[in-house]
Design a protein around this motif. Sequence first.
Motif, PDB file in Angstrom:
ATOM      1  N   ARG A 220      21.923  47.773  16.183  1.00  0.00           N
ATOM      2  CA  ARG A 220      22.950  47.151  17.012  1.00  0.00           C
ATOM      3  C   ARG A 220      24.246  47.962  16.945  1.00  0.00           C
ATOM      4  O   ARG A 220      24.910  48.200  17.965  1.00  0.00           O
ATOM      5  N   GLU A 221      24.616  48.398  15.743  1.00  0.00           N
ATOM      6  CA  GLU A 221      25.804  49.227  15.604  1.00  0.00           C
ATOM      7  C   GLU A 221      25.663  50.527  16.388  1.00  0.00           C
ATOM      8  O   GLU A 221      26.609  50.989  17.036  1.00  0.00           O
TER       9      GLU A 221
ATOM     10  N   ARG B 101      26.102  49.856  20.130  1.00  0.00           N
ATOM     11  CA  ARG B 101      27.505  49.623  20.484  1.00  0.00           C
ATOM     12  C   ARG B 101      28.275  50.942  20.520  1.00  0.00           C
ATOM     13  O   ARG B 101      29.138  51.143  21.382  1.00  0.00           O
ATOM     14  N   GLN B 102      27.956  51.832  19.588  1.00  0.00           N
ATOM     15  CA  GLN B 102      28.640  53.127  19.608  1.00  0.00           C
ATOM     16  C   GLN B 102      28.252  53.927  20.843  1.00  0.00           C
ATOM     17  O   GLN B 102      29.099  54.601  21.442  1.00  0.00           O
TER      18      GLN B 102
ATOM     19  N   CYS C 164      27.495  52.709  23.699  1.00  0.00           N
ATOM     20  CA  CYS C 164      28.254  52.113  24.812  1.00  0.00           C
ATOM     21  C   CYS C 164      29.662  52.692  24.864  1.00  0.00           C
ATOM     22  O   CYS C 164      30.161  53.050  25.934  1.00  0.00           O
ATOM     23  N   ASP C 165      30.315  52.784  23.698  1.00  0.00           N
ATOM     24  CA  ASP C 165      31.678  53.320  23.645  1.00  0.00           C
ATOM     25  C   ASP C 165      31.703  54.783  24.094  1.00  0.00           C
ATOM     26  O   ASP C 165      32.583  55.200  24.865  1.00  0.00           O
TER      27      ASP C 165
ATOM     28  N   VAL D 144      24.015  47.467  26.696  1.00  0.00           N
ATOM     29  CA  VAL D 144      24.663  46.171  26.441  1.00  0.00           C
ATOM     30  C   VAL D 144      23.603  45.086  26.256  1.00  0.00           C
ATOM     31  O   VAL D 144      23.693  44.257  25.332  1.00  0.00           O
TER      32      VAL D 144
ATOM     33  N   SER E   3      21.808  45.533  22.959  1.00  0.00           N
ATOM     34  CA  SER E   3      22.669  45.123  21.856  1.00  0.00           C
ATOM     35  C   SER E   3      22.709  43.603  21.732  1.00  0.00           C
ATOM     36  O   SER E   3      22.700  43.063  20.622  1.00  0.00           O
TER      37      SER E   3
END
Length: 325
Positions: free
Chosen positions: A197-198, A201-202, A204-205, A289, A292
């Motif tokens: 999950r981390e 998210r990274q 996505c950023d 997204v 995640s």
Amino acid sequence: MPPAGPSPIMRRRRLGTDLRRLRETSGLTGEQVIAHVGWASASKLSRLENGRSRPDPDDVRALLELYGAGEKARTELLGIARDAGDMRGWLKKYSAMTPQQRIFAELEAGCAEIREYNPVLVPGLLQTQGYARLRIVSAQQVESGAGDQEPSEAPETEVAARLARQSLLDRSNAPRYTAVLEEAALGRRAGPPEVLREQLRQLCDLAMLPHVSLHVLPRDTRIGDWYLPPTAFSIYLFADPLDPETLAIEGGFTNVMSTEANVLKRYKVVFEWMRSAALSESETIDWLVEASGRLAEAVGSPAAAHGSATAPAQRRRRSERLTDR
């Protein structure tokens, strides 16, 4: 922050290529050059032309004089020779570095564009600390299981070096970066739900950065005429157009580098096939997204936390069905 210019290793390769071209243009053989400049060994010229030794500016100046190089070529190549000799100063610009990570840091430095594909992993420049540690520790366990000596670097040192490379994407003059990510690289086999999950998210950023393009390739998507990419690879294009484009094939425990134009051409075609087959940039962000969100639910699920424990039960049920039949 890593250096914005090319690494000394790339400068050595560029210098060697240009010196060999000048020698061949002048019509001199290696033996004739050695005789003219008075070197004790022919291997010294060979190492210099193949980019395998730290160049002495005085040696380079003697060769340029012998080859009758013009003033512009002399100024340029002597500058490259100075860059090629400053390995210590170049490495100091990284907060941490190891021999394994340095191989790729040398290629990434000075790049104008990087294209990457990996069938089972998130590329190193995109990995979170947790994901990177899993990959490094698992590889070191294989080496230990094969009877190799203890790893020369502690896992945390190797992770720190990998993260130091990643600041390349934060530079004001960061290279254009495009990656095709296989869905398998982000699947449950890659790590615990909280780590994945981390990582999602990274990604996505990073996908929001104007110079970064990420494309997820779903597992059942057809590539070209049923083409299957056999290996991970990276393509490096440099800001200096005279620095040769370079291909790196990452094989887990061995790496292959090539600057051959015909080889690069094939991998460029393959990369475009995969990029075209993969999700678009906006579709990829939506996919990341959603994935995640699914993992956020799974983090609190006992079944997800202990997913591997259900595998033996599944195998037993499969075995019982076969026995009944």
